[in-house]
Design a protein around this motif. Sequence first.
Motif, PDB file in Angstrom:
ATOM      1  N   ARG A 199       0.823  -1.219   0.000  1.00 28.19           N
ATOM      2  CA  ARG A 199       0.000   0.000   0.000  1.00 28.19           C
ATOM      3  C   ARG A 199       0.858   1.272   0.000  1.00 28.19           C
ATOM      4  O   ARG A 199       0.519   2.268   0.654  1.00 28.19           O
ATOM      5  N   ASP A 200       1.959   1.183  -0.702  1.00 28.63           N
ATOM      6  CA  ASP A 200       2.885   2.313  -0.757  1.00 28.63           C
ATOM      7  C   ASP A 200       3.602   2.244  -2.100  1.00 28.63           C
ATOM      8  O   ASP A 200       4.353   1.302  -2.358  1.00 28.63           O
ATOM      9  N   ARG A 201       3.385   3.242  -2.946  1.00 24.56           N
ATOM     10  CA  ARG A 201       3.941   3.196  -4.300  1.00 24.56           C
ATOM     11  C   ARG A 201       5.459   3.195  -4.308  1.00 24.56           C
ATOM     12  O   ARG A 201       6.086   2.517  -5.119  1.00 24.56           O
ATOM     13  N   SER A 202       6.058   3.969  -3.430  1.00 23.90           N
ATOM     14  CA  SER A 202       7.523   4.047  -3.412  1.00 23.90           C
ATOM     15  C   SER A 202       8.130   2.707  -2.980  1.00 23.90           C
ATOM     16  O   SER A 202       9.139   2.262  -3.542  1.00 23.90           O
ATOM     17  N   LYS A 203       7.505   2.072  -1.991  1.00 21.03           N
ATOM     18  CA  LYS A 203       7.991   0.754  -1.556  1.00 21.03           C
ATOM     19  C   LYS A 203       7.799  -0.290  -2.650  1.00 21.03           C
ATOM     20  O   LYS A 203       8.687  -1.117  -2.906  1.00 21.03           O
ATOM     21  N   PHE A 204       6.642  -0.242  -3.280  1.00 26.16           N
ATOM     22  CA  PHE A 204       6.386  -1.209  -4.349  1.00 26.16           C
ATOM     23  C   PHE A 204       7.332  -0.985  -5.519  1.00 26.16           C
ATOM     24  O   PHE A 204       7.814  -1.941  -6.137  1.00 26.16           O
ATOM     25  N   THR A 205       7.622   0.262  -5.827  1.00 28.13           N
ATOM     26  CA  THR A 205       8.562   0.577  -6.913  1.00 28.13           C
ATOM     27  C   THR A 205       9.940   0.000  -6.612  1.00 28.13           C
ATOM     28  O   THR A 205      10.605  -0.550  -7.495  1.00 28.13           O
ATOM     29  N   LYS A 206      10.358   0.102  -5.363  1.00 28.78           N
ATOM     30  CA  LYS A 206      11.654  -0.460  -4.939  1.00 28.78           C
ATOM     31  C   LYS A 206      11.661  -1.978  -5.150  1.00 28.78           C
ATOM     32  O   LYS A 206      12.629  -2.543  -5.685  1.00 28.78           O
ATOM     33  N   PHE A 207      10.594  -2.619  -4.710  1.00 25.32           N
ATOM     34  CA  PHE A 207      10.467  -4.074  -4.890  1.00 25.32           C
ATOM     35  C   PHE A 207      10.458  -4.435  -6.372  1.00 25.32           C
ATOM     36  O   PHE A 207      11.179  -5.331  -6.815  1.00 25.32           O
ATOM     37  N   LEU A 208       9.649  -3.702  -7.143  1.00 26.63           N
ATOM     38  CA  LEU A 208       9.464  -4.020  -8.560  1.00 26.63           C
ATOM     39  C   LEU A 208      10.756  -3.827  -9.350  1.00 26.63           C
ATOM     40  O   LEU A 208      11.072  -4.629 -10.243  1.00 26.63           O
ATOM     41  N   LEU A 209      11.504  -2.781  -9.035  1.00 28.70           N
ATOM     42  CA  LEU A 209      12.759  -2.534  -9.746  1.00 28.70           C
ATOM     43  C   LEU A 209      13.773  -3.643  -9.494  1.00 28.70           C
ATOM     44  O   LEU A 209      14.435  -4.112 -10.423  1.00 28.70           O
ATOM     45  N   SER A 210      13.898  -4.060  -8.245  1.00 29.63           N
ATOM     46  CA  SER A 210      14.846  -5.141  -7.943  1.00 29.63           C
ATOM     47  C   SER A 210      14.397  -6.452  -8.582  1.00 29.63           C
ATOM     48  O   SER A 210      15.214  -7.239  -9.065  1.00 29.63           O
ATOM     49  N   PHE A 211      13.090  -6.667  -8.615  1.00 26.58           N
ATOM     50  CA  PHE A 211      12.507  -7.849  -9.254  1.00 26.58           C
ATOM     51  C   PHE A 211      12.806  -7.847 -10.753  1.00 26.58           C
ATOM     52  O   PHE A 211      13.339  -8.824 -11.305  1.00 26.58           O
ATOM     53  N   ALA A 212      12.481  -6.741 -11.419  1.00 27.74           N
ATOM     54  CA  ALA A 212      12.643  -6.652 -12.872  1.00 27.74           C
ATOM     55  C   ALA A 212      14.110  -6.676 -13.282  1.00 27.74           C
ATOM     56  O   ALA A 212      14.480  -7.324 -14.272  1.00 27.74           O
ATOM     57  N   LEU A 213      14.954  -5.977 -12.531  1.00 30.07           N
ATOM     58  CA  LEU A 213      16.385  -5.925 -12.868  1.00 30.07           C
ATOM     59  C   LEU A 213      17.041  -7.298 -12.736  1.00 30.07           C
ATOM     60  O   LEU A 213      17.921  -7.655 -13.520  1.00 30.07           O
ATOM     61  N   THR A 214      16.595  -8.081 -11.752  1.00 35.04           N
ATOM     62  CA  THR A 214      17.131  -9.438 -11.578  1.00 35.04           C
ATOM     63  C   THR A 214      16.830 -10.290 -12.799  1.00 35.04           C
ATOM     64  O   THR A 214      17.719 -10.975 -13.336  1.00 35.04           O
ATOM     65  N   ILE A 215      15.581 -10.245 -13.256  1.00 36.07           N
ATOM     66  CA  ILE A 215      15.201 -11.007 -14.447  1.00 36.07           C
ATOM     67  C   ILE A 215      15.956 -10.507 -15.669  1.00 36.07           C
ATOM     68  O   ILE A 215      16.449 -11.294 -16.488  1.00 36.07           O
ATOM     69  N   LEU A 216      16.064  -9.179 -15.783  1.00 36.90           N
ATOM     70  CA  LEU A 216      16.728  -8.578 -16.943  1.00 36.90           C
ATOM     71  C   LEU A 216      18.208  -8.959 -17.005  1.00 36.90           C
ATOM     72  O   LEU A 216      18.725  -9.306 -18.077  1.00 36.90           O
ATOM     73  N   ILE A 217      18.891  -8.913 -15.872  1.00 38.90           N
ATOM     74  CA  ILE A 217      20.323  -9.255 -15.839  1.00 38.90           C
ATOM     75  C   ILE A 217      20.545 -10.698 -16.282  1.00 38.90           C
ATOM     76  O   ILE A 217      21.482 -11.000 -17.020  1.00 38.90           O
ATOM     77  N   ILE A 218      19.669 -11.593 -15.835  1.00 36.98           N
ATOM     78  CA  ILE A 218      19.797 -13.007 -16.200  1.00 36.98           C
ATOM     79  C   ILE A 218      19.445 -13.234 -17.669  1.00 36.98           C
ATOM     80  O   ILE A 218      20.083 -14.036 -18.360  1.00 36.98           O
ATOM     81  N   SER A 219      18.453 -12.507 -18.176  1.00 35.12           N
ATOM     82  CA  SER A 219      17.916 -12.773 -19.513  1.00 35.12           C
ATOM     83  C   SER A 219      18.576 -11.975 -20.629  1.00 35.12           C
ATOM     84  O   SER A 219      18.578 -12.415 -21.787  1.00 35.12           O
TER      85      SER A 219
END
Length: 464
Positions: A199-219
């Motif tokens: 319920r916090d956009r800034s927190k979710f953005t932090k989570f989402l960026l680390s999530f997406a960057l992990t997939i991107l680095i591997i792929s």
Amino acid sequence: MRKTLRDIIISTIILIVAAALVWNYYDISIFLNWVKIYNELGLLNLYTMYRYNQSYRVVYLPLAPLTFIAFYSLGEKTTNIILNNTISSLTPEYTEYIKLTLIRIFSKLPLVLMVYLTAYLLYKKERNYEIIKWWFYNIPLILAVATYQFDPIMVFFLLLGTYLLLEDKLLYAGISWGIGSAIKQVPIILLPIVYMYLRDRSKFTKFLLSFALTILIISLPFMLVDPVSFINNALGFHGDRPPQYLSVFNIPVLLSGRDPQVTNTVINIWPYVFSLIYILILLTLKIKPRDKDSLFKSILAILLIFTVFNKVVNPNYLLWTYPYAIYVLLKNRDERGLKLLIIASIIAMSWPGICFYTAAVLNKPVYIEEEMKYYDARTLVEKSFQGYGRILLQLALTIGYMIKPVIQFIYDNLNIIGVILISSYTSIMIYVLFYNVYDIRGFSDLKTKAINGIKHIKNVILAK
């Protein structure tokens, strides 16, 4: 403590037997093509061969094939060293049996390791021996190790990320879910749950960026080499697949005798029906910030509908729900639900098992839904049990020959048997969802929850 130690020893024996004696040769034949590409064309060309030959498909993001290639190659080299230096008096046949057994074990090491890491994680966080016991005595888990499925790896990182989320370690939680998605894309469908929990956009953005960057680095290295083939493999193949095994959408296909027109119609309408169910479930979930129970229930709800209403529902998919299901069911003291979960697991294992076993006994073809064509069942089964597993296979086939009329009847009526099994499995999953996530105990509760759910959806929509 002694009882828990006994349970771990028994489950370890079962897992070793499952790891050593069998794997699903249909899948393994595709995985071995990955090794072939690696040896002949180089690792970064992993996704390029699909355009020339479908048997070279890589329907996962890179971490899954990288895991198999690494541990299969390690097993092959290590086994050759062991055999060349220790065994010289055995016949070529027995040498080959030992070699295949050792390669299987080495190849499955990451699966087995994740089984125990998940058990340790559950013990560390829950301090509940019952959860550990239910995790180890878990039919989808044994099936995943036996047939070689990547689900135990994904489940560990999914669960680890969930606990990190509860601890507000958003960066590490995103990385953990990203690693899990690079094995199997399952965590992606749970992203709205994370947003609703934080319920916090800034927190979710932090989570989402680390999530997406992990997939991107591997792929990224594989995407840069051949972006079209990468997308066609990892995403396009799944879009074209027909309903498979335990999916509720397989029922009309089976009732039609796999009529192509019915199959195509179901494929076309599935995205809309599934999306509607998915959105309705999301809108009716009530997730409380920093509340473990509501987070586990919400994740369980999404995974349950996915293991029923997804277009493809293989038996190992039930493993995704297990850590969350056993937590919620034990918390609710739902003994009936736990027993039904075992029944659902048996059904999930039985349906594909019946298809392959009956066809192998009768030496008839088996229909592979993934490719919509028939294969020689006897050949696939024999290659799955190559090595010392042949003893078990011969015993199973001998029993089948003794009851051949029964086997013939089952084979002739596979479609209707499939409908019955899928319906039973679906009913159990819906029960777990309604009884344990939505606390619906009867029709009056259902009516009340439906009215409240409609009001909640209206409020959510108006709030937007």
